[in-house]
Design a protein around this motif. Structure first.
Motif, short mmCIF file in Angstrom:
data_model
loop_
_atom_site.label_atom_id
_atom_site.label_comp_id
_atom_site.label_asym_id
_atom_site.label_seq_id
_atom_site.Cartn_x
_atom_site.Cartn_y
_atom_site.Cartn_z
N LYS A 284 -2.73 -2.76 -8.09
CA LYS A 284 -3.70 -1.86 -7.44
C LYS A 284 -3.07 -1.14 -6.27
N ARG A 285 -2.22 -1.86 -5.55
CA ARG A 285 -1.73 -1.31 -4.28
C ARG A 285 -0.46 -0.48 -4.41
N LEU A 286 0.40 -0.81 -5.38
CA LEU A 286 1.67 -0.06 -5.51
C LEU A 286 1.41 1.32 -6.09
N ASP B 234 0.84 -1.21 0.00
CA ASP B 234 0.00 0.00 0.00
C ASP B 234 0.87 1.26 0.00
N GLY B 235 0.85 1.96 -1.10
CA GLY B 235 1.61 3.22 -1.19
C GLY B 235 3.10 3.03 -1.40
N ALA B 236 3.57 1.80 -1.56
CA ALA B 236 5.01 1.59 -1.79
C ALA B 236 5.35 1.90 -3.25
N ASP B 237 6.60 2.29 -3.50
CA ASP B 237 7.03 2.64 -4.85
C ASP B 237 7.53 1.44 -5.63
N ALA B 238 7.93 0.40 -4.93
CA ALA B 238 8.42 -0.82 -5.60
C ALA B 238 8.32 -1.98 -4.63
N LEU B 239 8.30 -3.18 -5.19
CA LEU B 239 8.34 -4.39 -4.35
C LEU B 239 9.62 -5.14 -4.67
N VAL B 240 10.33 -5.60 -3.62
CA VAL B 240 11.49 -6.46 -3.83
C VAL B 240 11.20 -7.80 -3.19
N LEU B 241 11.27 -8.86 -4.00
CA LEU B 241 11.08 -10.23 -3.49
C LEU B 241 12.46 -10.74 -3.09
N LEU B 242 12.64 -11.04 -1.80
CA LEU B 242 13.98 -11.38 -1.33
C LEU B 242 14.14 -12.81 -0.82
N THR B 243 13.04 -13.44 -0.43
CA THR B 243 13.10 -14.83 0.04
C THR B 243 12.01 -15.60 -0.68
#
Ligand SMILES: NC(=O)c1ccc[n+]([C@@H]2O[C@H](COP(=O)([O-])OP(=O)(O)OC[C@H]3O[C@@H](n4cnc5c(N)ncnc54)[C@H](O)[C@@H]3O)[C@@H](O)[C@H]2O)c1
Length: 463
Positions: free
Chosen positions: A412-414, A388-397
């Motif tokens: 929808k959320r980013l 919610d409101g984040a600029d990017a998602l990083v998948l780390l695990t």
């Protein structure tokens, strides 16, 4: 003269003490209790022992909680902060305490020595002292010298641990090898008896001297870390040349002399073993005037991979200050709550230092992560809430629960990128298909997956 009868009779159960109630000590002690032995697990961390006595397992390791409870109920497994009367007549003492890096990267074996001194003081009967901690070559000899203060005969055996967090019980009950470095036939015989139930389907023992045994552990971990670092370096080369690391991996791994395992590029290796063991081997080489160039390079390449990942995030966001980055996965690998040296921890600290905010989700490792970053990261219970409101998602695990996500929900959320550009999904484990991400209206960035970001089909590659 000290008696050297260790007291273990063929097939009979033994009285054992495991020092260290961490990932190795707790699994070893509980596993040995499950085999029918009477086991006391000792840890100087009184809070940890209190938890264990209250039936709370301080680490996340699949299947361990049930096994601890079962063996506690049976009375075979007990916990204490020091060896009480009764267990001072143990048949064997296992040392499974931490050996963290010192400021030069060498292994700090002070906890191992502290345990050795404790055993020398309390042991009332001839026994084996089994060093499971990962220790530099020559440590077992140093432990043996400290045990000379004891009134009874205590013999040191090197028995390095190879368990993988997240699959530790399986590794305990079905080890692919049991390495023993012993100096006497009595010690070899006793450990063969102890581990006999783990080798019903065939011999798994590698019997050697303590120094070789100590080195085997460092050699194995560095070899594995080296493969990972090499693939990571190749992934960076793929990134700039347009080659695809998936194809490179499959093409290279198809050679049976190389094999397919441990050829995955990603955010860099982490955890409590690879980083410290690679550096400890390099430090050991320096001490003995034999530079371990490959270990040194493996470590440097891993550091570079972490920096590369941070650069990818920065490039995707056009700067980090004031940006919010969502993390999925904080543990250094799935099925553990261990965040020591995890890629998420390194990246998180780098982003925070650059003025970004981090909102994170992990099925198990949130509390440990929060502790490690001094509470400076917001944690959410539901993974999509991190977006919610984040600029990017990083998948780390690569937790299983992240493998088939709802990309439309992510979209929808980013927050959309600058100039209406799609928000970025940085898949640092290369587990998602770029096409699925792009179809949802997002931008995909993997690690060295080249221009197409697609996996070659397995039949095409003959896998
Ligand atoms: N974690 C792994 O996957 C793994 C795998 C193979 C080998 N190893 C090696 O095994 C050793 C232990 O690793 P770990 O991950 O279980 O560590 P850990 O940090 O999880 O646990 C170590 C425990 O030892 C306790 N301790 C410290 N000093 C003590 C003392 N004097 N007496 C009793 N307890 C004491 C600590 O309180 C802690 O609970 C290390 O040498 C590590 O390199 C770890």
């Amino acid at each position: 003269m000290k008696s050297d009868s260790f007291g273990a009779k063929k097939g009979s159960n033994m009285r054992l003490v495991a020092f260290g109630a961490g990932y190795v000590g707790l699994v070893t002690g509980t596993g040995l209790a499950e085999l029918g032995h009477e086991v006391l697990t000792v840890d100087t961390d009184a809070a940890k022992i209190k938890k264990l006595e209250d039936g709370v397992i301080p680490i996340h390791e699949p299947g361990l909680a049930d096994l601890v409870r079962r063996n506690r109920r049976s009375g075979r497994l007990t916990f204490a902060t020091a060896v009480p009367p009764g267990f001072d007549e143990a048949d064997a003492y296992f040392i499974a305490v931490g050996t963290p890096p010192d400021k030069d990267g060498a292994a700090d074996v002070s906890a191992v020595f502290a345990v050795a001194d404790h055993i020398a003081q309390v042991a009332k009967k001839a026994a084996l002292v089994v060093v499971k901690s990962t220790v530099p070559v020559g440590t077992c000899d140093a432990v043996q010298a400290r045990l000379a203060k004891s009134k009874v005969h205590l013999e040191v055996v090197s028995n390095p641990e190879f368990l993988k967090e997240g699959d530790a019980l399986n590794d305990f009950f079905k080890p692919d090898r049991i390495v023993l470095g012993a100096k006497s036939d009595t010690a070899r015989h006793m450990l063969r008896e102890l581990y006999a139930p783990l080798q019903l389907s065939g011999e798994r023992m590698v019997m050697t001297d303590p120094r070789s045994s100590e080195l085997i552990k460092y050699a194995a971990n560095t070899m594995l870390a080296m493969r990972v670092s090499f693939m990571n370096e190749l992934s960076r080369l793929c990134h700039v040349t347009g080659a695809n690391i998936h194809a490179v991996r499959m093409g290279v791994g198809a050679d049976v002399r190389i094999g397919k395992k441990f050829l995955y590029s990603g955010p860099g290796y982490g955890g409590s073993c690879f980083p410290k063991d690679v550096q400890a081997l390099a430090a050991l080489g320096k001490t003995h005037g034999v530079p371990m160039r490959l270990a040194e390079a493996t470590h440097l390449a891993n550091e570079e991979q972490g920096a590369f990942l941070a650069r990818l995030v920065e490039e995707a966001l056009g700067g980090l200050k004031g940006k919010t980055v969502a993390f999925w996965g904080l543990a250094f690998k799935p099925e553990t709550d261990d965040v020591r040296e995890s890629p998420a921890l390194k990246l998180g600290l780098a982003l925070l230092a650059a003025g970004a905010k981090v909102i994170a989700h992990d099925p198990e490792a949130g509390p440990n992560f929060s502790l490690a970053v001094g509470g400076r990261v917001a944690l959410v219970d539901k993974e999509y809430d991190a977006l919610d409101g984040a600029d990017a998602l990083v998948l780390l695990t690569e937790w299983r629960s992240y493998r088939a996500p709802n990309f439309a929900e992510m979209k929808k959320r980013l927050r959309p990128g600058a100039h209406g550009l799609p928000a970025t999904i940085l898949d640092a484990r290369n587990i998602w298909r770029a096409a699925d991400v792009i179809r949802a209206g997002l931008r995909y960035q993997g690690i060295g997956v080249g221009a197409t970001a697609e996996r070659p089909s397995t039949t095409q590659m003959g896998e």
